[in-house]
Design a protein around this motif. Structure first.
Motif, PDB file in Angstrom:
ATOM      1  N   ALA A 264       0.825  -1.212   0.000  1.00  0.00           N
ATOM      2  CA  ALA A 264       0.000   0.000   0.000  1.00  0.00           C
ATOM      3  C   ALA A 264       0.853   1.253   0.000  1.00  0.00           C
ATOM      4  N   ALA A 265       2.091   1.143   0.512  1.00  0.00           N
ATOM      5  CA  ALA A 265       3.008   2.293   0.556  1.00  0.00           C
ATOM      6  C   ALA A 265       3.855   2.407  -0.713  1.00  0.00           C
ATOM      7  N   GLY A 266       3.655   1.474  -1.673  1.00  0.00           N
ATOM      8  CA  GLY A 266       4.360   1.586  -2.947  1.00  0.00           C
ATOM      9  C   GLY A 266       5.497   0.609  -3.146  1.00  0.00           C
ATOM     10  N   LEU A 267       5.504  -0.509  -2.407  1.00  0.00           N
ATOM     11  CA  LEU A 267       6.615  -1.465  -2.491  1.00  0.00           C
ATOM     12  C   LEU A 267       6.894  -1.905  -3.920  1.00  0.00           C
ATOM     13  N   ARG A 268       5.851  -2.105  -4.724  1.00  0.00           N
ATOM     14  CA  ARG A 268       6.061  -2.574  -6.100  1.00  0.00           C
ATOM     15  C   ARG A 268       6.926  -1.603  -6.898  1.00  0.00           C
ATOM     16  N   ASP A 269       6.882  -0.321  -6.556  1.00  0.00           N
ATOM     17  CA  ASP A 269       7.623   0.689  -7.310  1.00  0.00           C
ATOM     18  C   ASP A 269       9.074   0.816  -6.853  1.00  0.00           C
ATOM     19  N   GLY A 270       9.435   0.135  -5.777  1.00  0.00           N
ATOM     20  CA  GLY A 270      10.790   0.253  -5.252  1.00  0.00           C
ATOM     21  C   GLY A 270      11.733  -0.712  -5.952  1.00  0.00           C
ATOM     22  N   LEU A 271      12.692  -0.177  -6.695  1.00  0.00           N
ATOM     23  CA  LEU A 271      13.599  -1.034  -7.458  1.00  0.00           C
ATOM     24  C   LEU A 271      14.454  -1.901  -6.549  1.00  0.00           C
ATOM     25  N   THR A 272      14.796  -1.385  -5.375  1.00  0.00           N
ATOM     26  CA  THR A 272      15.618  -2.148  -4.435  1.00  0.00           C
ATOM     27  C   THR A 272      14.750  -2.914  -3.447  1.00  0.00           C
ATOM     28  N   ALA A 273      13.839  -2.221  -2.780  1.00  0.00           N
ATOM     29  CA  ALA A 273      13.064  -2.832  -1.708  1.00  0.00           C
ATOM     30  C   ALA A 273      12.215  -4.002  -2.195  1.00  0.00           C
ATOM     31  N   SER A 274      11.703  -3.928  -3.409  1.00  0.00           N
ATOM     32  CA  SER A 274      10.821  -4.986  -3.907  1.00  0.00           C
ATOM     33  C   SER A 274      11.544  -6.306  -4.106  1.00  0.00           C
ATOM     34  N   ARG A 275      12.886  -6.280  -4.129  1.00  0.00           N
ATOM     35  CA  ARG A 275      13.656  -7.510  -4.324  1.00  0.00           C
ATOM     36  C   ARG A 275      14.083  -8.148  -2.996  1.00  0.00           C
ATOM     37  N   ALA A 276      13.708  -7.550  -1.887  1.00  0.00           N
ATOM     38  CA  ALA A 276      14.146  -8.063  -0.588  1.00  0.00           C
ATOM     39  C   ALA A 276      13.615  -9.470  -0.351  1.00  0.00           C
ATOM     40  N   LEU A 277      14.479 -10.322   0.180  1.00  0.00           N
ATOM     41  CA  LEU A 277      14.090 -11.698   0.473  1.00  0.00           C
ATOM     42  C   LEU A 277      12.919 -11.724   1.446  1.00  0.00           C
ATOM     43  N   GLY A 278      12.007 -12.624   1.204  1.00  0.00           N
ATOM     44  CA  GLY A 278      10.801 -12.722   2.028  1.00  0.00           C
ATOM     45  C   GLY A 278       9.684 -11.901   1.432  1.00  0.00           C
ATOM     46  N   TYR A 279       9.879 -10.615   1.309  1.00  0.00           N
ATOM     47  CA  TYR A 279       8.863  -9.743   0.720  1.00  0.00           C
ATOM     48  C   TYR A 279       8.617 -10.124  -0.738  1.00  0.00           C
ATOM     49  N   GLN A 280       9.690 -10.364  -1.471  1.00  0.00           N
ATOM     50  CA  GLN A 280       9.583 -10.745  -2.879  1.00  0.00           C
ATOM     51  C   GLN A 280       8.740 -12.011  -3.038  1.00  0.00           C
ATOM     52  N   GLN A 281       8.994 -12.989  -2.166  1.00  0.00           N
ATOM     53  CA  GLN A 281       8.267 -14.254  -2.258  1.00  0.00           C
ATOM     54  C   GLN A 281       6.809 -14.110  -1.829  1.00  0.00           C
ATOM     55  N   VAL A 282       6.554 -13.280  -0.811  1.00  0.00           N
ATOM     56  CA  VAL A 282       5.168 -13.058  -0.380  1.00  0.00           C
ATOM     57  C   VAL A 282       4.388 -12.340  -1.470  1.00  0.00           C
ATOM     58  N   VAL A 283       4.982 -11.340  -2.097  1.00  0.00           N
ATOM     59  CA  VAL A 283       4.298 -10.615  -3.172  1.00  0.00           C
ATOM     60  C   VAL A 283       3.957 -11.576  -4.313  1.00  0.00           C
ATOM     61  N   ALA A 284       4.892 -12.447  -4.666  1.00  0.00           N
ATOM     62  CA  ALA A 284       4.635 -13.413  -5.736  1.00  0.00           C
ATOM     63  C   ALA A 284       3.447 -14.308  -5.382  1.00  0.00           C
ATOM     64  N   ALA A 285       3.356 -14.715  -4.123  1.00  0.00           N
ATOM     65  CA  ALA A 285       2.235 -15.557  -3.697  1.00  0.00           C
ATOM     66  C   ALA A 285       0.929 -14.780  -3.732  1.00  0.00           C
ATOM     67  N   LEU A 286       0.957 -13.539  -3.242  1.00  0.00           N
ATOM     68  CA  LEU A 286      -0.261 -12.729  -3.237  1.00  0.00           C
ATOM     69  C   LEU A 286      -0.738 -12.441  -4.656  1.00  0.00           C
ATOM     70  N   ASP A 287       0.205 -12.302  -5.578  1.00  0.00           N
ATOM     71  CA  ASP A 287      -0.153 -12.041  -6.974  1.00  0.00           C
ATOM     72  C   ASP A 287      -0.554 -13.319  -7.705  1.00  0.00           C
ATOM     73  N   GLY A 288      -0.186 -14.482  -7.140  1.00  0.00           N
ATOM     74  CA  GLY A 288      -0.453 -15.755  -7.807  1.00  0.00           C
ATOM     75  C   GLY A 288      -1.559 -16.529  -7.135  1.00  0.00           C
ATOM     76  N   ASP A 289      -1.195 -17.726  -6.687  1.00  0.00           N
ATOM     77  CA  ASP A 289      -2.226 -18.617  -6.140  1.00  0.00           C
ATOM     78  C   ASP A 289      -2.445 -18.442  -4.648  1.00  0.00           C
ATOM     79  N   GLY A 290      -1.702 -17.521  -4.030  1.00  0.00           N
ATOM     80  CA  GLY A 290      -1.893 -17.250  -2.609  1.00  0.00           C
ATOM     81  C   GLY A 290      -1.312 -18.302  -1.690  1.00  0.00           C
ATOM     82  N   ASP A 291      -0.467 -19.174  -2.204  1.00  0.00           N
ATOM     83  CA  ASP A 291       0.101 -20.247  -1.384  1.00  0.00           C
ATOM     84  C   ASP A 291       1.276 -19.709  -0.576  1.00  0.00           C
ATOM     85  N   LEU A 292       0.996 -19.346   0.663  1.00  0.00           N
ATOM     86  CA  LEU A 292       2.025 -18.749   1.512  1.00  0.00           C
ATOM     87  C   LEU A 292       2.990 -19.789   2.065  1.00  0.00           C
TER      88      LEU A 292
END
Length: 306
Positions: free
Chosen positions: A226-254
């Motif tokens: 909500a604060a713009g993580l997708r737009d962050g070139l560095t922050a969006s690649r952080a371990l953990g966050y990157q994988q959670v975003v992929a799950a939220l955008d996909g099948d939701g399998d956390l």
């Protein structure tokens, strides 16, 4: 004993660097300077294992929470800011304790590492080529003009590939040639490395990731989106966050997101170990030792008195 001008505590993720940094700062009358690129970001707390105020044991910490997730972290900017903090602490009679596992960030403080400027037109051209051809094709181009650079830049890291190609074009020199050989460290720093056996560290990573998900990593990620993580070139690649975003955008399998985070973190640990082990100036300590802080202080004392 006399306090050293700077102590750096480095090594892979999940080895115990943060606690040792606090112990050293308390013993030396010092303050901690963060050298973890992802802990620069406000709101990225659970996924980066950032110590909360209570866990810092009254030791002041610097360069935590200084960027929004939409901002791009820059080693050059970090070098400027970290050196300013180090020099301010030294002038005040406090010992800076540099703590973190971002190898280039540590090196930017303790070595004579310079950063060429950027050319907006060239950068835009390279980024457009990256978008069109993809990171692997750009990495192949880098390998053709600078094989040594291609060995140290991951084929999936489009941003670093672009930067390497930009620097090569601007300077006419190989990209790694800008990284200094390890001579006497700036500030006469004492470099301490913390590591653990591979199997033990693999287990610690798995348990650490489980704690992060249990502590609310998914909810924290949603807040950062909500604060713009997708737009962050560095922050969006952080371990953990990157994988959670992929799950939220996909099948939701956390559960899969957690498993992928463990695997990615273990790979990252191996790269960190390889980076820091190349530096012969680092004195290595066993993070599992019951007398870890005492061993670290003994080495610092020996270095200061020599």
């Amino acid at each position: 004993m006399s306090a050293p001008p700077l102590v750096a505590v480095v090594g892979p993720t999940a080895t115990g660097k943060s606690d040792l940094g606090i112990a050293l700062a308390r013993a030396l009358g010092g303050e901690v300077v963060n050298a973890d690129a992802m802990q620069l970001y406000r709101g990225m707390d659970i996924g980066t294992a950032k110590l909360g105020p209570a866990e810092r044991a009254g030791v002041p910490h610097h360069l935590l929470d200084v960027l929004d997730v939409t901002e791009t972290a820059s080693v050059a900017a970090y070098q400027r800011d970290a050196r300013a903090v180090v020099e301010r602490l030294r002038a005040a009679g406090r010992t800076p304790v540099l703590v973190g596992g971002s190898g280039l960030y540590v090196q930017a403080v303790v070595d004579e590492l310079d950063f060429p400027g950027t050319d907006p037109t060239l950068r835009a051209e390279l980024e457009a080529e990256l978008a069109e051809r993809g990171a692997e094709a750009m990495h192949a181009r880098l390998a053709a003009v600078d094989p040594a650079a291609a060995e140290v830049v991951l084929p999936t890291n489009g941003r670093r590939i672009v930067r390497a190609l930009e620097v090569i074009a601007l300077t006419g020199r190989p990209f790694p040639a800008r990284l200094p050989t390890a001579g006497p460290p700036r500030y006469d720093a004492v470099l301490l490395g913390v590591d653990r056996p591979v199997a033990e560290l693999d287990d610690r990573v798995a348990r650490r990731v489980a704690r992060m998900f249990a502590a609310g990593l998914v909810e924290e990620t949603r807040t950062l989106l909500a604060a713009g993580l997708r737009d962050g070139l560095t922050a969006s690649r952080a371990l953990g966050y990157q994988q959670v975003v992929a799950a939220l955008d996909g099948d939701g399998d956390l559960l899969v997101a957690a498993e992928e985070t463990v695997r990615a973190t273990r790979r990252f640990v191996r790269r960190q170990r390889s980076w820091f082990r190349r530096d012969r100036r680092v004195h290595w300590l066993d993070g599992a030792a019951t007398d870890l802080a005492e061993g670290a202080m003994a080495h610092v004392a020996a270095r200061v008195s020599s």
